[in-house]
Scaffold this active site. Structure first.
Site, short mmCIF file in Angstrom:
data_model
loop_
_atom_site.label_atom_id
_atom_site.label_comp_id
_atom_site.label_asym_id
_atom_site.label_seq_id
_atom_site.Cartn_x
_atom_site.Cartn_y
_atom_site.Cartn_z
N ASP A 336 0.94 -1.20 0.00
CA ASP A 336 -0.06 0.02 0.12
C ASP A 336 0.81 1.41 -0.18
O ASP A 336 1.84 1.49 -0.98
CB ASP A 336 -0.92 -0.08 1.24
CG ASP A 336 -2.13 0.77 1.44
OD1 ASP A 336 -2.86 0.97 0.45
OD2 ASP A 336 -1.76 2.07 1.90
N TYR A 472 -2.08 11.05 2.84
CA TYR A 472 -2.93 11.57 1.44
C TYR A 472 -2.73 13.13 1.25
O TYR A 472 -3.18 13.23 0.03
CB TYR A 472 -4.17 10.92 1.76
CG TYR A 472 -4.43 9.53 1.88
CD1 TYR A 472 -4.55 8.78 0.75
CD2 TYR A 472 -4.19 8.75 3.06
CE1 TYR A 472 -4.60 7.32 0.56
CE2 TYR A 472 -4.47 7.38 3.04
CZ TYR A 472 -4.72 6.67 1.74
OH TYR A 472 -4.86 5.41 1.86
N HIS A 530 -7.10 -6.75 -0.85
CA HIS A 530 -5.98 -5.85 -0.72
C HIS A 530 -5.13 -6.16 0.52
O HIS A 530 -3.98 -5.69 0.42
CB HIS A 530 -6.71 -4.44 -0.13
CG HIS A 530 -5.83 -3.38 0.10
ND1 HIS A 530 -5.00 -2.72 -1.01
CD2 HIS A 530 -5.41 -2.69 0.93
CE1 HIS A 530 -4.39 -1.80 -0.61
NE2 HIS A 530 -4.51 -1.57 0.49
#
Length: 563
Positions: A336, A472, A530
């Site tokens: 990730d 982010y 994921h």
């Protein structure tokens, strides 16, 4: 339901094969000595013979060797047996040690039993090994101890099998009664006493037959399982450390094993603990494993400033971490956001990276003419990243009920419930939240145990989601930095592992990576979402270990496998 809740395993002949007595017989045959001569010499020596005294720890192996050799010569003389000049007890025990190999199906069964709530113990007659070959003994015992609740050696306890007190010692330490225990050994005399005490016993000759018996007695499926779940390290089972990388900022890490260094970098919203199934496996494969709490997560510092979480700063932090640890070059493995970090390290600090591997996260090359926020807006499944941009909004949603957050986030690809479908990352901004419309008390996925859930809750109770979400909030800063770097090809060995059921980091995104990474190896797990490390740990470990061995072998870097 089985009343048994404890399983005791012998070492030589059960967890490691072949049984020492089989090597004894082979040695006798090679020298033309009557079969059973060595065993008979041991038994005829009485309770104070050198073999038994060594197993009780009264003498070391180097003291035992000449004493037992003298016993053998004395026995040969009385029995009329001619011992050839090359007869050597030292050589015999070197052969015993060299022949022993891990009985993988038995070890996997022990791990599965522990995963099913059983306590497991290695109960072994062994000696204080001060021989030149003692490193092998140390590696085997050290590695095995991490897979069991308890390891008891006769030479440390001052008693040996089949003495009842030795069995009682193990049961007391496990807080169990004999009627709650199953004992596996390859010697009938050892089992007889255990059986008389009330334990269920299994004589191990053929491993498959023994596992079939163990399966029946325990009620746990041990044969014909679709996928073996590897051992995982609990927070209390691993060494923890901290490195101050700059004033006011420290990085927490866990460490296991020795050998060429590996650094594991997790993603969102995780911690070092997301690598719990990989850490022991990689350490056993012969590597020094360092799993980090990335900045903002877990025990690591979580600075409030958004700029602290840019990829440029994160990579500088990682270089500082390596410097403080005295590691000039490392193999990086990321998942990730951790995947983005390791690709950036490979491009910007290639001299510090021996090899690089990413799980799920492709290499997304920066495009100078395309603003990253516009790029994100063009991919509907990335809408959640837009929702994460405003400080405080996503934090409030995710911190409101941490148990709910992690039960909604950590869901395996095959665990979707019609009443509780998996998270939809499309249209998050329009809905007003990632969890809008989701159950208040969702079921826990099979990939997330209750203890693991509570550990994540505990970790995020300390510093919350501000730091993790700040990763982010540096999209444009990351883009400008990437555009300013040379941006050449990644020439080192690299691995890209894709997951067929990842709803966000789609395998198709990795198309063409070979053009940027000439030395790219691929791995793919089709039935996986994921959370690759948690959902398909055995298959992932196999891919990683094979690639790591190949990569280091090609570079002529020696690896000492522990198990």
């Amino acid at each position: 339901m089985s009343a048994r809740r404890v399983v005791l395993f012998d070492l030589g002949g059960v967890l490691m094969t072949p049984a020492p007595q089989l090597t004894f017989q082979k040695y006798e045959e090679s020298l033309g000595i009557p079969r059973g001569f060595l065993q008979k010499t041991i038994v005829n020596g009485g309770p104070e013979n050198p073999f038994f005294r060594a197993e009780r720890g009264q003498i070391t192996l180097s003291q035992f060797v000449p004493e037992f050799e003298a016993e053998c010569k004395k026995s040969a003389s009385s029995e009329g047996v001619t011992l050839p000049p090359q007869f050597s007890v030292q050589r015999l025990f070197e052969e015993v040690t060299a022949a022993l190999k891990i009985n993988k199906p038995m070890l996997e069964a022990a791990v599965r039993l522990q995963d099913s709530g059983f306590k497991t113990c290695v109960l072994t007659n062994t000696w204080v090994d001060d021989s030149a070959q003692r490193e092998g003994t140390a590696q085997a015992l050290s590695s095995l101890s991490g897979h069991f609740n308890l390891l008891i050696e006769s030479c440390r306890a001052g008693m040996r099998k089949p003495e009842p007190a030795f069995y009682s010692l193990a049961l007391d330490k496990l807080n169990a009664k004999p009627q709650e225990a199953i004992f596996l050994d390859d010697i009938g005399a050892n089992l007889k006493v255990a059986r008389e005490m009330g334990m269920a016993t299994i004589l191990v000759g053929d491993t498959t037959e023994a596992l079939n018996e163990l399966q029946t007695l325990s009620g746990v499926q041990l044969l014909g399982c679709e996928e073996f779940m590897p051992s995982y390290c609990r927070p209390t089972d691993v060494a923890h450390g901290f490195v101050s990388i700059k004033p006011g900022v420290k990085i927490h890490y866990v460490e296991m094993g020795d050998g060429p260094p590996l650094c594991l970098c997790h993603g969102f919203p995780e911690s070092w603990f997301s690598w719990r199934y990989q850490i022991p496996a990689l350490a056993d494969a012969g590597f020094r494993v360092l799993a980090l709490d990335m900045k903002g997560y877990g025990e690591s510092t979580a600075p409030p400033d958004i700029e602290e979480y840019s990829q440029e700063e994160i990579c500088k932090d990682l270089v500082a971490f390596l410097d403080k640890m005295g590691i000039p070059q490392v193999t990086l493995i990321g998942h990730d956001w951790g995947g983005s970090v390791v690709w950036n390290m490979a491009q910007c600090y290639p001299e510090r990276v021996r090899a690089v591997a990413s799980l799920n996260t492709p290499l997304f090359p920066a495009k100078p003419d395309v603003n990253p926020m516009e790029r994100i807006k063009s991919v509907p499944i990335f809408d959640y990243q837009l929702y994460f941009q405003k400080p405080g909004v996503a934090e409030a949603e995710m911190e409101e009920n941490l148990e709910r957050t992690f039960k909604l986030m950590f869901v395996g690809s095959g665990d979707e419930d019609p009443k509780n479908p998996s998270l939809n990352t499309v249209g998050v901004c329009k809905r007003g939240g990632l969890f809008v419309g989701k159950l208040q008390d969702p079921p826990r996925s099979r990939i997330l145990s209750e203890s693991a859930l509570q550990y994540y809750v505990q970790q995020y109770s300390k510093t919350g989601f501000r730091g993790p979400l700040n990763w982010y909030r540096n999209m444009e800063k990351n883009w400008r930095w990437a555009c300013a770097t040379p941006g050449g090809k990644i020439m080192m060995p690299a691995l890209m592992v894709t997951a067929g059921k990842d709803p966000v980091l789609l395998p198709v995104f990795t198309t063409g990576m070979e053009n940027l990474i000439p030395n790219l190896t691929r791995g793919h797990i089709e039935e996986c979402g994921h959370w690759t490390q948690m959902e398909r740990p055995a298959e992932l470990n196999k891919i990683l270990i094979q690639w790591l061995k190949d990569t280091h072998q090609e570079a002529s870097i020696p690896i000492k496998t522990k198990l």
